[in-house]
Motif scaffolding. Structure first.
Motif, mmCIF file in Angstrom:
data_model
loop_
_atom_site.group_PDB
_atom_site.id
_atom_site.type_symbol
_atom_site.label_atom_id
_atom_site.label_comp_id
_atom_site.label_asym_id
_atom_site.label_seq_id
_atom_site.Cartn_x
_atom_site.Cartn_y
_atom_site.Cartn_z
ATOM 1 N N LEU A 59 21.526 0.777 -0.707
ATOM 2 C CA LEU A 59 20.251 1.186 -1.312
ATOM 3 C C LEU A 59 19.898 2.570 -0.781
ATOM 4 C CD1 LEU A 59 17.571 0.221 -2.862
ATOM 5 C CD2 LEU A 59 16.685 -0.310 -0.594
ATOM 6 N N ASP A 60 19.191 3.348 -1.605
ATOM 7 C CA ASP A 60 18.644 4.624 -1.128
ATOM 8 C C ASP A 60 17.212 4.717 -1.659
ATOM 9 O OD1 ASP A 60 18.250 7.123 -0.093
ATOM 10 O OD2 ASP A 60 19.511 8.161 -1.544
ATOM 11 N N SER A 61 16.260 4.297 -0.846
ATOM 12 C CA SER A 61 14.867 4.254 -1.309
ATOM 13 C C SER A 61 14.114 5.503 -0.853
ATOM 14 C CB SER A 61 14.182 2.993 -0.788
ATOM 15 O OG SER A 61 14.009 3.056 0.610
ATOM 16 N N SER A 62 12.922 5.741 -1.420
ATOM 17 C CA SER A 62 12.221 6.992 -1.120
ATOM 18 C C SER A 62 11.527 6.963 0.237
ATOM 19 C CB SER A 62 11.224 7.350 -2.216
ATOM 20 O OG SER A 62 10.712 6.225 -2.814
ATOM 21 N N ILE A 63 11.330 8.163 0.763
ATOM 22 C CA ILE A 63 10.665 8.322 2.056
ATOM 23 C C ILE A 63 9.180 8.006 1.920
ATOM 24 C CG2 ILE A 63 9.903 10.099 3.706
ATOM 25 C CD1 ILE A 63 12.756 11.331 3.393
ATOM 26 N N LEU A 64 8.561 8.465 0.837
ATOM 27 C CA LEU A 64 7.144 8.187 0.599
ATOM 28 C C LEU A 64 7.012 6.855 -0.120
ATOM 29 C CD1 LEU A 64 5.978 11.730 -0.613
ATOM 30 C CD2 LEU A 64 5.855 10.770 1.705
ATOM 31 N N MET A 65 6.156 5.990 0.406
ATOM 32 C CA MET A 65 5.976 4.674 -0.215
ATOM 33 C C MET A 65 4.489 4.394 -0.386
ATOM 34 S SD MET A 65 8.831 2.529 1.945
ATOM 35 C CE MET A 65 8.889 1.119 0.848
ATOM 36 N N HIS A 66 4.168 3.395 -1.194
ATOM 37 C CA HIS A 66 2.778 3.006 -1.397
ATOM 38 C C HIS A 66 2.123 2.710 -0.041
ATOM 39 C CE1 HIS A 66 -0.742 0.952 -2.870
ATOM 40 N NE2 HIS A 66 -0.421 1.342 -4.108
ATOM 41 N N PRO A 67 0.920 3.250 0.214
ATOM 42 C CA PRO A 67 0.295 3.045 1.533
ATOM 43 C C PRO A 67 0.125 1.566 1.910
ATOM 44 C CG PRO A 67 -1.028 4.557 0.192
ATOM 45 C CD PRO A 67 0.114 4.098 -0.674
ATOM 46 N N ARG A 68 0.015 0.696 0.906
ATOM 47 C CA ARG A 68 -0.137 -0.739 1.200
ATOM 48 C C ARG A 68 1.092 -1.319 1.904
ATOM 49 N NH1 ARG A 68 -4.247 -4.222 0.816
ATOM 50 N NH2 ARG A 68 -3.361 -5.606 -0.763
ATOM 51 N N VAL A 69 2.257 -0.669 1.688
ATOM 52 C CA VAL A 69 3.484 -1.113 2.365
ATOM 53 C C VAL A 69 3.259 -1.128 3.884
ATOM 54 C CG1 VAL A 69 5.869 -0.426 2.952
ATOM 55 C CG2 VAL A 69 5.077 -0.312 0.572
ATOM 56 N N TRP A 70 2.573 -0.084 4.379
ATOM 57 C CA TRP A 70 2.402 0.059 5.829
ATOM 58 C C TRP A 70 1.266 -0.808 6.352
ATOM 59 C CZ3 TRP A 70 6.877 1.591 6.756
ATOM 60 C CH2 TRP A 70 7.514 2.493 5.910
ATOM 61 N N GLU A 71 0.381 -1.221 5.451
ATOM 62 C CA GLU A 71 -0.613 -2.235 5.846
ATOM 63 C C GLU A 71 0.106 -3.569 6.012
ATOM 64 O OE1 GLU A 71 -4.148 -2.533 3.363
ATOM 65 O OE2 GLU A 71 -4.021 -0.359 3.004
ATOM 66 N N ALA A 72 0.948 -3.887 5.019
ATOM 67 C CA ALA A 72 1.666 -5.163 5.067
ATOM 68 C C ALA A 72 2.606 -5.227 6.261
ATOM 69 C CB ALA A 72 2.447 -5.359 3.766
ATOM 70 N N SER A 73 3.289 -4.141 6.538
ATOM 71 C CA SER A 73 4.290 -4.151 7.610
ATOM 72 C C SER A 73 3.645 -4.190 8.994
ATOM 73 C CB SER A 73 5.173 -2.912 7.515
ATOM 74 O OG SER A 73 4.403 -1.766 7.812
ATOM 75 N N GLY A 74 2.354 -3.875 9.057
ATOM 76 C CA GLY A 74 1.660 -3.856 10.346
ATOM 77 C C GLY A 74 1.661 -2.483 11.000
ATOM 78 N N HIS A 75 2.266 -1.484 10.347
ATOM 79 C CA HIS A 75 2.362 -0.162 10.981
ATOM 80 C C HIS A 75 1.013 0.553 11.076
ATOM 81 C CE1 HIS A 75 6.683 -0.692 10.364
ATOM 82 N NE2 HIS A 75 6.838 0.222 11.296
ATOM 83 N N ILE A 76 0.123 0.341 10.090
ATOM 84 C CA ILE A 76 -1.166 1.039 10.160
ATOM 85 C C ILE A 76 -2.015 0.458 11.292
ATOM 86 C CG2 ILE A 76 -3.384 1.361 8.946
ATOM 87 C CD1 ILE A 76 -1.746 1.977 6.434
#
Ligand SMILES: [Zn+2]
Length: 451
Positions: A59-76
């Motif tokens: 896979l080669d996915s983009s560097i910029l992702m929907h901000p909700r991704v980082w809420e879900a992942s716990g990073h924010i």
């Protein structure tokens, strides 16, 4: 370490980033030989972990992702380090690292901000820069780089530079599982850049704010024997380092204790390398359970469960994640290969890189600059360049040309001399032993492949 850094610049492997402007701290650019080494390592990784297996896709996915991704992942909420400021010299440090340096990793791992401040005070730990012990209280510092997407600099347009490539795999899980008709267990591999605004980067390319990862998310059924699968991955990773020619003696495996484990992980190990500055993480394998897919289901509202037709059963897959740093692997290969010895009563620097990753695999030299030798040398070079990474060099004494190739790690040098005109043979010289042998021109490619 200083020797390796100086070598990397001198021979075009790694340069300081933005050097003509005085450099941008902690950025490094891969030069002509560095990019070849780096590409070879990435290619070797992809071949070992994707092409040589039936249960892996890329896979080669983009560097910029929907901000909700980082809420879900716990990073924010929690992707942060405990920051402390030295009141005297104003330098900033990671509080946990100061503790780790003086009292060991056991005392530093999993501590709260309050505990970190207390430990530093109690032991009067000194500032790594000026030596005084007068720090501010520890506070959270989020490591994600933030920027804006679109023309408006408002909160709604905030996006983050991904701090890991893994999340790109999780958000594509449904697409891949459905379209590739992969049966669990299967895995997805990705190589790409990630960004972390580290408080204390350093040790050359070992810890940088912009770096490249090679990550695998391997999806399994929760009641599969995960311990066994985990061990298989550990073995496979060890095998790959062997393929790169990394000396076994400089590698060790360290299992994280309970306090070091991320809250979602059941087991994590690091494979560490003996760097000149001490043992350091080269890659890690973590059992992340079903934490990520579950969180993305919750935040996106999309069902990410997997339907096993044979068992007529629906479940959320669990994940085992082997994660590598490209830059660290390149640095490891360079440090591990760097050697100095004496040859013909002269000191030489020699990079004992494995032939499969050497930036140049074969160098072709005419013994001297004579038209008849150049003509044959050019022809041999043209024939070989479609099969190997080849360099042609006709300048300087033959000894100097050998030395140049030894330094960049070229395993084989071919020399064309006046005897070649009669016997149609060339001399192949081996980098490590400096031994030479004569080989027929038409047999060169076969000979090189067998070495
Ligand atoms: Zn200080």
């Amino acid at each position: 370490m200083d020797k390796v850094v100086a070598f990397c610049k001198r021979r075009g492997f790694i340069f300081q980033g933005s050097e003509i402007y005085g450099g941008l701290a902690n950025t490094w650019d891969y030069g002509p030989y560095g990019v070849e080494l780096k590409n070879n390592i990435k290619e070797s990784w992809w071949k070992h972990f994707v092409h040589e297996r039936e249960d892996m896709v890329g896979l080669d996915s983009s560097i910029l992702m929907h901000p909700r991704v980082w809420e879900a992942s716990g990073h924010i909420a929690s992707f942060s380090d405990p920051l402390v400021d030295c009141r005297k010299c104003k330098e900033r440090f990671r509080g946990d690292k100061i503790i780790e340096e003086h009292l060991g990793i056991e005392k530093a791992a999993g501590k709260s901000l309050k505990e970190i401040s207390e430990i530093i005070k109690k032991h009067k730990l000194p500032c790594p820069k000026c030596g005084t012990s007068d720090f501010t209280e520890a506070r959270e510092f989020n490591l994600m780089f933030r920027t804006h997407q679109g023309v408006l600099e408002e909160k709604a347009s905030t996006v983050y530079m991904r701090p890991e490539t893994a999340q790109g795999i999780f958000v594509n899980f449904r697409n891949i599982a459905a379209i590739m008709r992969k049966k669990i267990p299967f895995g997805v591999a990705q190589i790409g850049k990630a960004f972390r605004n580290e408080i204390t980067p350093g040790n050359f390319t070992y810890r940088t704010r912009e770096f490249e990862q090679m990550e695998i998310e391997y999806f399994i059924k929760s009641n599969d024997k995960w311990e066994k699968i985990f061990d298989q991955w550990e073995k496979s990773c060890g095998k790959w380092f062997k393929k790169l020619g990394i000396n076994d003696k400089n590698l060790r495996t360290r299992q994280h204790n309970k306090k070091e484990l991320s809250h979602y992980s059941k087991k994590t190990i690091d494979i560490e390398y003996k760097f000149p500055f001490g043992w350091g993480e080269l890659m890690g394998i973590a059992y992340r359970t079903d934490y990520d897919l579950k969180r993305h289901m919750e935040y996106s509202g999309v069902d990410l469960s997997y339907f096993d037709q044979e068992a007529n059963e629906k479940f959320i897959p669990h994940v085992i994640e082997p994660s590598f740093g490209v830059d660290r692997t390149v640095l490891t290969a360079l440090i591990d290969a760097y050697s100095e010895d004496m040859i013909d009563n002269e000191p030489r620097v020699i990079m004992k890189l494995h032939p499969s990753i050497a930036p140049v695999q074969v160098a072709v030299f005419p013994l001297i600059k004579k038209p008849e030798l150049i003509k044959i040398s050019r022809k041999i070079f043209d024939d070989l360049k479609t099969k190997f990474k080849v360099e042609y060099d006709e300048s300087g004494s033959i000894g100097k040309r050998y030395r140049r190739q030894d330094e960049i790690g070229t395993p084989y040098c071919l020399t064309i001399d006046f005897d070649t005109l009669n016997d149609k043979c060339v001399t192949i010289r081996d980098r490590d032993s400096a031994k030479q042998k004569r080989v027929k021109i038409e047999k060169i490619a076969v000979e090189l492949q067998s070495l």
